[in-house]
Design an enzyme around this catalytic site. Structure first.
Site, mmCIF file in Angstrom:
data_model
loop_
_atom_site.group_PDB
_atom_site.id
_atom_site.type_symbol
_atom_site.label_atom_id
_atom_site.label_comp_id
_atom_site.label_asym_id
_atom_site.label_seq_id
_atom_site.Cartn_x
_atom_site.Cartn_y
_atom_site.Cartn_z
ATOM 1 C CE LYS A 20 -0.599 0.459 5.027
ATOM 2 N NZ LYS A 20 0.212 1.663 5.164
ATOM 3 C CG ASP A 21 3.249 2.247 2.968
ATOM 4 O OD1 ASP A 21 2.181 2.893 3.035
ATOM 5 O OD2 ASP A 21 3.728 1.624 3.927
ATOM 6 N NE ARG A 28 -7.276 3.939 3.031
ATOM 7 C CZ ARG A 28 -7.684 3.351 4.159
ATOM 8 N NH1 ARG A 28 -8.908 2.881 4.260
ATOM 9 N NH2 ARG A 28 -6.864 3.224 5.182
ATOM 10 N NE ARG A 29 -6.883 4.407 8.180
ATOM 11 C CZ ARG A 29 -5.625 4.086 8.515
ATOM 12 N NH1 ARG A 29 -4.759 5.032 8.831
ATOM 13 N NH2 ARG A 29 -5.256 2.815 8.553
ATOM 14 N NE ARG A 67 1.977 13.886 7.093
ATOM 15 C CZ ARG A 67 1.338 13.270 6.117
ATOM 16 N NH1 ARG A 67 1.441 11.957 6.001
ATOM 17 N NH2 ARG A 67 0.607 13.946 5.271
ATOM 18 N NE ARG A 80 0.337 6.673 12.281
ATOM 19 C CZ ARG A 80 -0.147 6.130 11.170
ATOM 20 N NH1 ARG A 80 -1.428 6.212 10.889
ATOM 21 N NH2 ARG A 80 0.636 5.486 10.353
ATOM 22 C CB CYS A 113 0.731 10.145 -2.092
ATOM 23 S SG CYS A 113 1.576 11.710 -2.253
#
Length: 311
Positions: A83-84, A133-134, A151, A157, A244
């Site tokens: 995904k990255d 996206r979230r 981040r 986090r 991105c």
């Protein structure tokens, strides 16, 4: 592979990155006990790569660092969260994905200190996430909640959550599992509630394409369903030319009978516009399925939507 019995795996030093490497080492050790592995930690791309940085082609410093170590021959294998890895451009010239490991859970989890679910959060509750996206999807489903940028790796986090920088976090279920903290999930969100990122839960093993020894050694770790699903998803992203900052979400699913489906969604950052496509393919060609779903989204205006977002 300079030494037929040694594979050097490049990794950055975050707990999650090291956990991913340990999974690869364990699976490779079980499959090929004749091969030894060692971990090569990366420093910055500027330190390691004295050539033209543009040749590395990656967006993120992390992928640049890893690509540089591979291309310079300092390592033989890189482990990526798919995904990255940008899909709007090819992998850096001279490198290839040799295998995708069996896919982990693709869902997102809510982490709330008191165990609340998303629907139980009061108006104005602060959700820590920097994922466009979230943010877009929460704006649709829970417009009374506030997203605050956050981040850093998952552990960092979680520290910020404990320090009160947010009331709750959204993190990948697979990420929580990799750092050994799956119990922190107060709710696991369905893919209907929170459509996952392209490549969610998949680890890709990247090698130099001329390194037949390493490719042959790790190819056996690959999972056929993960390969089909990831191929469809990455082709979708490639055709959409998503960057991105594009809120693009989607997932392919390989059924036990061999059928493959792909669902994808493109959002405006405020969630007010949602484009949606879902198609099935026969068992043969995942890349064509990815292209077809992307074209269905382009017909709905995905190109203009993506191009209108600054990046």
């Amino acid at each position: 592979m300079a030494d037929a019995e040694l594979i050097r795996i490049v990794s950055r030093s975050s707990p999650m990155a090291l956990a991913q490497v340990e999974r690869v080492r364990a699976e490779l050790g079980a499959l090929r006990p004749d091969i030894r592995t060692t971990v090569v930690p990366v420093t910055t791309s500027g330190d390691r790569w004295l050539g033209d940085l543009a040749k590395l082609g990656g967006k993120g410093a992390f992928t640049k660092e890893v690509d540089a170590a591979l291309l310079a021959g300092e390592a033989d294998l890189a482990v990526h969260c798919v995904k990255d890895v940008p899909a709007d451009r090819p992998l850096p010239a001279g490198t290839v994905f040799a295998a995708y490991l069996k896919r982990d859970d693709i869902r997102d989890a809510l982490v709330h200190p008191d165990g609340l679910t998303l629907d139980q959060l009061p108006a104005g509750a602060r959700i820590g996430t920097s994922s466009v996206r979230r943010v877009a999807q929460l704006a649709v489903s829970h417009p009374h909640l506030t997203c605050v940028p956050m981040r850093g790796n998952a552990n960092r986090r979680l520290e910020k959550l404990a320090a009160g920088d947010a009331d709750a976090l959204l993190l990948a279920v697979s990420g929580l599992a990799r750092i050994g903290r799956p119990e922190l999930a107060s709710e696991v969100l369905s893919v209907e509630t929170m459509c996952p990122p392209i490549g969610a839960g998949v680890l890709g093993l990247q090698c130099r394409e001329d390194d037949g020894g390493t490719i042959e050694a790790v190819a056996g770790l690959g999972d056929a369903d993960a390969w089909r699903e990831t191929t469809a998803e990455r082709m979708l992203l490639h055709v959409l030319q998503g960057h991105c900052n594009s809120p693009i979400a989607g997932y392919a699913r390989a059924e036990r009978d061999g059928r493959l489906s792909l669902r994808a969604r493109v959002f405006t950052p405020d969630g007010k516009t949602v484009l949606d496509a879902h198609e099935w393919a026969g068992p043969l060609d995942p890349a064509t399925l990815g292209t077809s779903v992307a074209v269905a989204l382009l017909r709905q205006g995905a190109r203009e939507l993506i191009d209108s977002i600054p990046h």
